[in-house]
Design an enzyme around this catalytic site. Structure first.
Site, mmCIF file in Angstrom:
data_model
loop_
_atom_site.group_PDB
_atom_site.id
_atom_site.type_symbol
_atom_site.label_atom_id
_atom_site.label_comp_id
_atom_site.label_asym_id
_atom_site.label_seq_id
_atom_site.Cartn_x
_atom_site.Cartn_y
_atom_site.Cartn_z
ATOM 1 C CB SER A 9 -0.907 0.026 1.371
ATOM 2 O OG SER A 9 -1.376 1.435 1.417
ATOM 3 C CG HIS A 34 -4.063 -1.420 -1.294
ATOM 4 N ND1 HIS A 34 -5.241 -2.178 -1.499
ATOM 5 C CD2 HIS A 34 -4.533 -0.682 -0.324
ATOM 6 C CE1 HIS A 34 -5.971 -1.734 -0.634
ATOM 7 N NE2 HIS A 34 -5.618 -0.748 0.066
ATOM 8 C CG ASP A 36 -4.998 2.748 0.953
ATOM 9 O OD1 ASP A 36 -6.058 2.011 1.061
ATOM 10 O OD2 ASP A 36 -3.941 2.645 1.212
ATOM 11 C CG MET A 38 -8.237 7.620 2.485
ATOM 12 S SD MET A 38 -7.437 7.991 3.814
ATOM 13 C CE MET A 38 -6.378 6.492 3.835
ATOM 14 C CG HIS A 67 -9.149 0.540 0.200
ATOM 15 N ND1 HIS A 67 -8.575 0.327 1.246
ATOM 16 C CD2 HIS A 67 -10.336 0.269 0.187
ATOM 17 C CE1 HIS A 67 -9.381 0.300 2.238
ATOM 18 N NE2 HIS A 67 -10.600 0.176 1.628
ATOM 19 C CG MET A 69 -11.026 3.782 2.413
ATOM 20 S SD MET A 69 -9.562 3.668 3.320
ATOM 21 C CE MET A 69 -8.571 3.665 1.840
ATOM 22 C CG MET A 138 -11.607 -2.411 5.721
ATOM 23 S SD MET A 138 -9.918 -1.933 4.779
ATOM 24 C CE MET A 138 -9.086 -1.048 5.887
HETATM 25 C C1 DX5 Z 1 -6.067 2.101 5.714
HETATM 26 C C2 DX5 Z 1 -5.664 1.864 4.414
HETATM 27 C C3 DX5 Z 1 -4.510 0.882 4.204
HETATM 28 C C4 DX5 Z 1 -3.148 1.245 4.867
HETATM 29 C C5 DX5 Z 1 -2.751 0.153 5.602
HETATM 30 O O1 DX5 Z 1 -7.192 3.009 5.729
HETATM 31 O O2 DX5 Z 1 -6.866 0.977 3.535
HETATM 32 O O3 DX5 Z 1 -4.370 0.261 3.085
HETATM 33 O O4 DX5 Z 1 -2.197 1.555 3.934
HETATM 34 O O5 DX5 Z 1 -1.642 0.508 6.257
HETATM 35 P P1 DX5 Z 1 -0.765 -0.235 7.194
HETATM 36 O O6 DX5 Z 1 -0.476 -1.698 6.343
HETATM 37 O O7 DX5 Z 1 0.342 0.598 7.611
HETATM 38 O O8 DX5 Z 1 -1.592 -0.731 8.445
HETATM 39 ZN ZN ZN Z 2 -6.471 0.241 1.690
#
Ligand code: DX5
Ligand code: ZN
Length: 236
Positions: A9, A34, A36, A38, A67, A69, A138
């Site tokens: 990620s 991955h 993210d 947001m 992903h 969010m 999650m």
């Molecule tokens: C959190 C994200 C994850 C995040 C995970 O909301 O969806 O993808 O990057 O980070 P780590 O692996 O540091 O918990």
């Molecule tokens: Zn994520």
């Protein structure tokens, strides 16, 4: 070589050296990247979108999974698809038209996944799992990297895996949040087949490649002493 897939990620990457860090992950055998996204509304944080995907697409051939969010994921599919995304993971929470959203992703020719938060039951997947390529469980509350793994999600991963075995066995079980060398063997034993990891990969002082190797070693070491409980994990 472990058959569990790793999805670094980039939320935890050094954005001043993003291309370089993704190349290191690719060299170390990452299966996908991955990303993210947001919106500061679905989760209390802002991150990245199509601009970053476009830049990444120029420097890597690895699949880019987004992903989302965000409160209204459908608004972003066209631009994210045009800039080179390969799959979209959308949340069950807050989506009154999840089936329509998944069909929209399919229409764009992309892989579709559904994500569920720690407090959401595995049972909500029953009527959608047949239509998706992956489920994202999650293992932290979404919105931030480097949070502590929520251990109560372990039995849920098991329930998700059982549900998938019954309804759509080719669907991947991906986990996201707090995955490191300690938690990775636990989630794999519970039935996860794809591990998202941010800080455990990009935050490791030994570098991206050694960090990914450490994750794989943890998985393999565990598997030598405790045989996988899920026969399907042996499939490619
Ligand atoms: C959190 C994200 C994850 C995040 C995970 O909301 O969806 O993808 O990057 O980070 P780590 O692996 O540091 O918990
Ligand atoms: Zn994520």
């Amino acid at each position: 070589m472990s058959i569990v897939k790793l999805a670094p990620s980039i939320l935890a990457a050094d954005f001043a050296r993003l291309g370089e860090q993704v190349a290191e992950a690719a060299d170390a055998g990452a299966d996908r990247i991955h990303v993210d996204a947001m919106d500061g509304h679905f989760v209390p944080n802002l991150s990245m979108g199509a601009v970053v995907v476009e830049s990444l697409r120029r420097v890597t051939h690895l699949p880019l999974e987004i992903h989302l969010m965000v409160s209204a994921p459908d608004l972003f599919f066209d631009e994210l698809a045009a800039t080179g995304s390969d799959s979209f993971l959308v949340h069950w929470e807050g989506n009154n038209n999840l089936h329509r959203t998944v069909q929209r992703i399919r229409t764009l020719g992309k892989r579709a996944g559904v994500a569920i938060n720690p407090a959401t039951s595995a049972a909500v997947l029953e009527e959608i799992v047949q239509d998706v390529d992956q489920v994202l469980v999650m293992t932290v509350n979404p919105g931030f990297g480097h949070q502590q793994f929520v251990r109560t999600t372990l039995p849920k991963i098991r329930r998700v895996r059982e549900l998938i075995e019954r309804h759509h066995p080719v669907c991947e079980v991906e986990v996201d949040g707090g995955i490191d060398a300690t938690t990775a063997p636990l989630v794999v034993r519970a039935g996860a087949t794809v591990l998202v990891a941010g800080s455990a990969i990009f935050g490791d002082r030994h570098g991206v490649g050694p960090a990914m190797n450490a994750l794989r070693t943890a998985l393999n070491t565990k598997r030598d002493t405790e045989p996988a409980e899920w026969p399907a994990l042996q499939r490619s």
